[in-house]
Motif scaffolding. Structure first.
Motif, PDB file in Angstrom:
ATOM      1  N   UNK A 164       0.871  -1.181   0.000  1.00  0.00           N
ATOM      2  CA  UNK A 164       0.000   0.000   0.000  1.00  0.00           C
ATOM      3  C   UNK A 164       0.904   1.226   0.000  1.00  0.00           C
ATOM      4  N   UNK A 165       1.054   1.827  -1.174  1.00  0.00           N
ATOM      5  CA  UNK A 165       1.911   2.998  -1.347  1.00  0.00           C
ATOM      6  C   UNK A 165       1.052   4.256  -1.438  1.00  0.00           C
ATOM      7  N   UNK A 166       1.688   5.413  -1.620  1.00  0.00           N
ATOM      8  CA  UNK A 166       0.921   6.657  -1.657  1.00  0.00           C
ATOM      9  C   UNK A 166       1.609   7.737  -2.448  1.00  0.00           C
ATOM     10  N   UNK A 167       0.955   8.899  -2.504  1.00  0.00           N
ATOM     11  CA  UNK A 167       1.478  10.034  -3.248  1.00  0.00           C
ATOM     12  C   UNK A 167       2.165  11.066  -2.354  1.00  0.00           C
ATOM     13  N   UNK A 168       2.156  10.821  -1.034  1.00  0.00           N
ATOM     14  CA  UNK A 168       2.796  11.733  -0.083  1.00  0.00           C
ATOM     15  C   UNK A 168       2.915  10.988   1.245  1.00  0.00           C
ATOM     16  N   UNK A 169       3.611  11.589   2.189  1.00  0.00           N
ATOM     17  CA  UNK A 169       3.623  11.042   3.538  1.00  0.00           C
ATOM     18  C   UNK A 169       2.310  11.392   4.230  1.00  0.00           C
ATOM     19  N   UNK A 170       1.963  10.628   5.249  1.00  0.00           N
ATOM     20  CA  UNK A 170       0.769  10.886   6.075  1.00  0.00           C
ATOM     21  C   UNK A 170      -0.498  11.048   5.249  1.00  0.00           C
ATOM     22  N   UNK A 171      -0.714  10.122   4.319  1.00  0.00           N
ATOM     23  CA  UNK A 171      -1.959  10.146   3.539  1.00  0.00           C
ATOM     24  C   UNK A 171      -2.890   8.992   3.903  1.00  0.00           C
ATOM     25  N   UNK A 172      -2.479   8.125   4.835  1.00  0.00           N
ATOM     26  CA  UNK A 172      -3.357   7.042   5.260  1.00  0.00           C
ATOM     27  C   UNK A 172      -2.974   5.668   4.755  1.00  0.00           C
TER      28      UNK A 172
ATOM     29  N   UNK B 230       7.136   7.329  -3.643  1.00  0.00           N
ATOM     30  CA  UNK B 230       8.268   7.051  -4.524  1.00  0.00           C
ATOM     31  C   UNK B 230       8.774   8.329  -5.182  1.00  0.00           C
ATOM     32  N   UNK B 231       7.868   9.257  -5.477  1.00  0.00           N
ATOM     33  CA  UNK B 231       8.250  10.500  -6.142  1.00  0.00           C
ATOM     34  C   UNK B 231       8.774  11.561  -5.180  1.00  0.00           C
ATOM     35  N   UNK B 232       8.635  11.332  -3.883  1.00  0.00           N
ATOM     36  CA  UNK B 232       8.949  12.380  -2.902  1.00  0.00           C
ATOM     37  C   UNK B 232      10.449  12.682  -2.898  1.00  0.00           C
TER      38      UNK B 232
ATOM     39  N   UNK C 278      -4.641  11.778  -1.509  1.00  0.00           N
ATOM     40  CA  UNK C 278      -5.548  12.809  -0.996  1.00  0.00           C
ATOM     41  C   UNK C 278      -5.876  13.816  -2.093  1.00  0.00           C
ATOM     42  N   UNK C 279      -7.007  13.702  -2.756  1.00  0.00           N
ATOM     43  CA  UNK C 279      -7.291  14.544  -3.923  1.00  0.00           C
ATOM     44  C   UNK C 279      -7.256  16.049  -3.662  1.00  0.00           C
TER      45      UNK C 279
ATOM     46  N   UNK D 148       6.315  22.709  -2.461  1.00  0.00           N
ATOM     47  CA  UNK D 148       6.356  21.761  -3.570  1.00  0.00           C
ATOM     48  C   UNK D 148       4.969  21.213  -3.848  1.00  0.00           C
ATOM     49  N   UNK D 149       4.601  21.164  -5.116  1.00  0.00           N
ATOM     50  CA  UNK D 149       3.298  20.678  -5.525  1.00  0.00           C
ATOM     51  C   UNK D 149       3.193  19.156  -5.365  1.00  0.00           C
ATOM     52  N   UNK D 150       1.996  18.710  -5.051  1.00  0.00           N
ATOM     53  CA  UNK D 150       1.737  17.275  -5.025  1.00  0.00           C
ATOM     54  C   UNK D 150       1.874  16.701  -6.431  1.00  0.00           C
ATOM     55  N   UNK D 151       2.313  15.452  -6.540  1.00  0.00           N
ATOM     56  CA  UNK D 151       2.280  14.801  -7.851  1.00  0.00           C
ATOM     57  C   UNK D 151       0.840  14.476  -8.213  1.00  0.00           C
ATOM     58  N   UNK D 152       0.575  14.309  -9.479  1.00  0.00           N
ATOM     59  CA  UNK D 152      -0.748  13.818  -9.850  1.00  0.00           C
ATOM     60  C   UNK D 152      -0.819  12.328  -9.558  1.00  0.00           C
TER      61      UNK D 152
END
Length: 362
Positions: A160-168, A243-245, A268-269, A280-284
């Motif tokens: 279970x990966x994510x687009x940022x830290x602390x996203x659940x 991974x992109x962070x 987190x949309x 820094x902007x969130x990745x899509x």
């Protein structure tokens, strides 16, 4: 019986930096949480505040306030904040020392190790309490390099990966673990951060405390331990960071060490900027999925949503949008559970469904 614990989370409960306290309030297999310390939410029910589900865990304004109102002094004082700098503030030293004087053992989740601090160690001896530095790594002689043993595992491994830290990511992983168990499957969960370990995960390592040379091997070793000891039907691996962070390498090591067959991405949309890096902007979501699939050579089989800042309608609309655009099942496990995820696993791994049926028949 579980030992009782109070969680310190001053001004951060329910926020990104309060993720350790948030996680313990939601689920704790190791400790019975009897209160949270956060003066900005004092008097509230922690469960009601966090997700509108009362759980009889009160929020206190201070340690003194907690001890005045609890029938017994908790066994453990848990530092429940996860600040990016990872160190105690000056005023927090006094709070931890006071907790020790009251006879409470300390569970320290920071990168600063209290067992290396002479004042804390003298206090622990004087008051007969222990200090558990959760993130303190083993000695290098006891660490593991990548061995390749994991390449022989046939059991499905899902990260279970994510687009940022602390996203659940951890929350989704823990809820998914329980949902799969309810279906009768033998599930092994591998934690990769301090909160999962404090919650009682049997297997895992605080990966961000491990020297980079050993990170991949330590993850592999924990997955192998779970595989060999539990003979699981499926293994769930908790992700860290993204991974992109630009500031974290944890996801890279988790992917390389656990070699997941399938991946869930938590997103987190409404989050516009990286949590600890507001410049820094969130990745899509699409760019993160492409990066993960390219790097891991595995497929993203589902998306899960962190509904921070979203209305129920926005969540439903986003679910529909993602399923249409990305062609993968999408859900918010806190609101809607894990049925979509489990059905997807049954599609990807048909043998899981047959094992479930056997258990249900028996």
């Amino acid at each position: 019986m579980k030992e009782t614990a109070i969680v310190y989370c001053e001004s951060k409960f329910g926020t990104m930096d309060g993720k350790t306290a948030n996680g313990l309030v939601r689920s704790s297999g190791k400790y019975k949480i009897v209160g949270v310390i956060d003066s900005t939410k004092a008097g509230l029910d922690a469960g009601e505040y966090l997700e509108e589900k009362p759980n009889d865990i009160p929020v206190f304004r201070s340690l003194e306030h907690a001890l005045e109102n609890l029938t017994e002094t908790p066994n453990q004082f848990i530092y429940g904040i996860a600040p990016s700098e990872g160190f105690l503030q000056n005023n927090e030293r006094d709070i931890v020392l006071t907790a020790m004087e009251k006879g409470m053992n300390i569970v320290n989740t920071l990168h600063e190790f209290l067992t290396d601090d002479k004042e804390f160690m003298n206090h622990s001896v004087k008051y007969g309490v222990t200090i558990n530095d959760v993130r303190k790594p083993p000695q290098k002689k006891d660490m593991h390099l990548f061995s390749g043993r994991i390449l022989d595992i046939k059991t499905p491994i899902v990260a279970v990966l994510g687009t940022d830290s602390a996203v659940g990511k951890r929350t989704t992983a823990v809820i998914l673990e329980e949902a799969l168990k309810e279906k009768g499957l033998n599930v092994a969960f591998v934690a990769t951060g301090q909160t999962g370990l404090i919650q009682g995960a049997k297997y895992g390592v605080a990966i961000d405390a491990i020297p980079s040379q050993f990170m991949t091997g330590e993850i592999e070793n924990q997955v192998m331990r779970a595989y060999e000891n539990e003979n699981p039907d499926i293994i769930i691996v908790e992700g860290q960071g993204a991974l992109s962070h630009p500031a974290y390498i944890s996801s890279c090591s988790i992917i390389r060490g656990s070699r997941p067959n399938s991946i869930i991405v938590q997103h987190p949309p409404k989050r516009e900027n990286l949590g600890d890096f507001s410049y820094m902007k969130m990745p899509t979501l699409k760019s993160e999925i492409d990066l993960i699939e390219t790097f891991s050579k595995s497929k993203v089989v589902a998306v899960t949503i962190n509904h921070e800042g979203m209305s129920d309608k926005e969540v439903l609309d986003t679910v529909s949008e993602y399923e249409k655009d990305l062609n993968v099942p999408t859900t918010d496990v806190l609101k809607y559970g894990c049925d979509k995820l489990i059905n997807q696993f049954f599609e990807v791994y048909p043998e899981l469904k047959s094992k479930t049926k056997k258990v249900l028949v028996n």
